[in-house]
Design a protein around this motif. Structure first.
Motif, PDB file in Angstrom:
ATOM      1  N   MET A 230      74.641  69.401  15.094  1.00  0.00           N
ATOM      2  CA  MET A 230      74.432  68.444  14.005  1.00  0.00           C
ATOM      3  C   MET A 230      75.622  67.486  13.895  1.00  0.00           C
ATOM      4  O   MET A 230      76.777  67.881  14.087  1.00  0.00           O
ATOM      5  CB  MET A 230      74.250  69.188  12.684  1.00  0.00           C
ATOM      6  N   GLU A 275      67.904  72.202   8.776  1.00  0.00           N
ATOM      7  CA  GLU A 275      67.602  72.305  10.200  1.00  0.00           C
ATOM      8  C   GLU A 275      67.496  73.761  10.646  1.00  0.00           C
ATOM      9  O   GLU A 275      66.557  74.149  11.361  1.00  0.00           O
ATOM     10  CB  GLU A 275      68.693  71.594  11.007  1.00  0.00           C
ATOM     11  N   ARG A 278      64.370  75.361   9.160  1.00  0.00           N
ATOM     12  CA  ARG A 278      63.144  74.900   9.826  1.00  0.00           C
ATOM     13  C   ARG A 278      62.966  75.554  11.193  1.00  0.00           C
ATOM     14  O   ARG A 278      61.892  76.037  11.530  1.00  0.00           O
ATOM     15  CB  ARG A 278      63.189  73.386   9.978  1.00  0.00           C
ATOM     16  N   ARG A 279      64.026  75.590  11.967  1.00  0.00           N
ATOM     17  CA  ARG A 279      63.915  76.097  13.334  1.00  0.00           C
ATOM     18  C   ARG A 279      63.782  77.613  13.401  1.00  0.00           C
ATOM     19  O   ARG A 279      63.172  78.146  14.329  1.00  0.00           O
ATOM     20  CB  ARG A 279      65.114  75.628  14.152  1.00  0.00           C
TER      21      ARG A 279
END
Length: 306
Positions: A230, A275, A278-279
């Motif tokens: 990120m 992130e 979600r992953r």
């Protein structure tokens, strides 16, 4: 788009619906086997009715545990109540052990006595055949729903119902072998089934124990790579994760440049949380922020995980 809480409620309702269907199936099997056992005088069929009775008990326990596991997180259980599902799965392993004990005890006793059971008609064979088809279909249905819903409880209940299918198959094989003249055929088949049931119990333990002992749900290096990819994240360390698929929790610390300011640092942390959540399909991700000057060297702790 539905909220996470709404999705959890829908999952809980679906788990209970499947368990109610399984309870109805088990009650039908108990009634059919008991009636056939009394009508034919077959002790093996009555033993199969007892094993199906265990299915009723485990499903009733699973329904109660599913309600507890669906409760929202509270002060006493900040990570939720999903582990009650895993505890329910362990209880079912105990019931499986009872099935194995009863099966082995009956088989050994029959081999010692050298006797066999006389069945007056083909009624027992017909009923056990119908029970085999119904039990197998119900087990496959529950296992498919358990995988779709990521429910240890449904998977464990399906495993116990599958063990009942093995018992039914053993009774059928024993009845047929006795009719063909092999007096001890049913007893030897029952011992084989006991081994299969033990294997089922081991599979449940293998899936359940890691959840109860908070084994790392995801490799820490995988989560660290997600964070470090990120923008604005210089390093990530102290990575921890736990839980089952669909109810995972993760925690990590990220290092950000000192000069970017507090507000920007928190914005980066929010992006990392989103992130990673979600992953991983995680329920909650907590990201701690450390400025570069205050952070320890990440290389000192490259593989930290819980």
């Amino acid at each position: 788009m539905s909220s996470p809480a709404g999705s959890l409620d829908a999952r809980a309702r679906e788990v209970r619906r499947v368990l109610n269907i399984m309870l109805a199936v088990s009650l039908v099997l108990v009634a059919a086997k008991t009636a056939a056992g009394v009508a034919t005088g077959s002790l093996s069929i009555l033993g199969g009715a007892f094993d199906s009775g265990l299915d009723v008990m485990t499903t009733l326990a699973a329904i109660a545990l599913a309600r507890v596991a669906a409760a929202e997180p509270d002060e006493q259980h900040p990570y939720g109540h999903e582990k009650f599902e895993a505890l329910g799965a362990l209880a079912m392993v105990a019931f499986l052990s009872i099935s194995v004990f009863e099966l082995v005890q009956s088989a050994v006793g029959r081999l010692r006595e050298g006797g066999h059971e006389d069945v007056d008609s083909w009624l027992g064979v017909a009923v056990m055949s119908g029970s085999l088809v119904l039990g197998l279909a119900a087990s496959l249905f529950e296992r498919r729903k358990g995988r779709a819903l990521n429910s240890e409880l449904l998977l464990a209940d399906a495993a116990h119902l599958r063990a009942d299918v093995y018992v039914t198959l053993a009774v059928l094989a024993g009845l047929m072998l006795v009719k063909l003249g092999w007096r001890s055929g049913d007893a030897w088949t029952a011992l084989l089934v006991a081994v299969l049931i033990l294997r089922t119990g081991w599979e449940i333990l293998r899936e359940t124990v890691p959840v109860l002992v908070d084994e790392a749900a995801v490799e820490s290096t995988e989560i660290r790579r997600m964070a470090e990819a990120m923008h604005g994240v210089e390093a990530a360390y102290d990575v921890r994760s736990r839980g089952r698929p669909g109810a995972r929790f993760a925690e990590l610390t990220i290092v950000v440049p000192t000069e970017i300011g507090l507000e920007a640092a928190h914005d980066i942390a929010d992006l990392v949380e989103e992130e990673v959540r979600r992953r991983l399909g995680a329920r909650r991700v907590v990201v701690h922020v450390e400025p570069r000057s205050a952070a320890p060297e990440p290389a000192l702790n490259p593989g930290a995980h819980a």
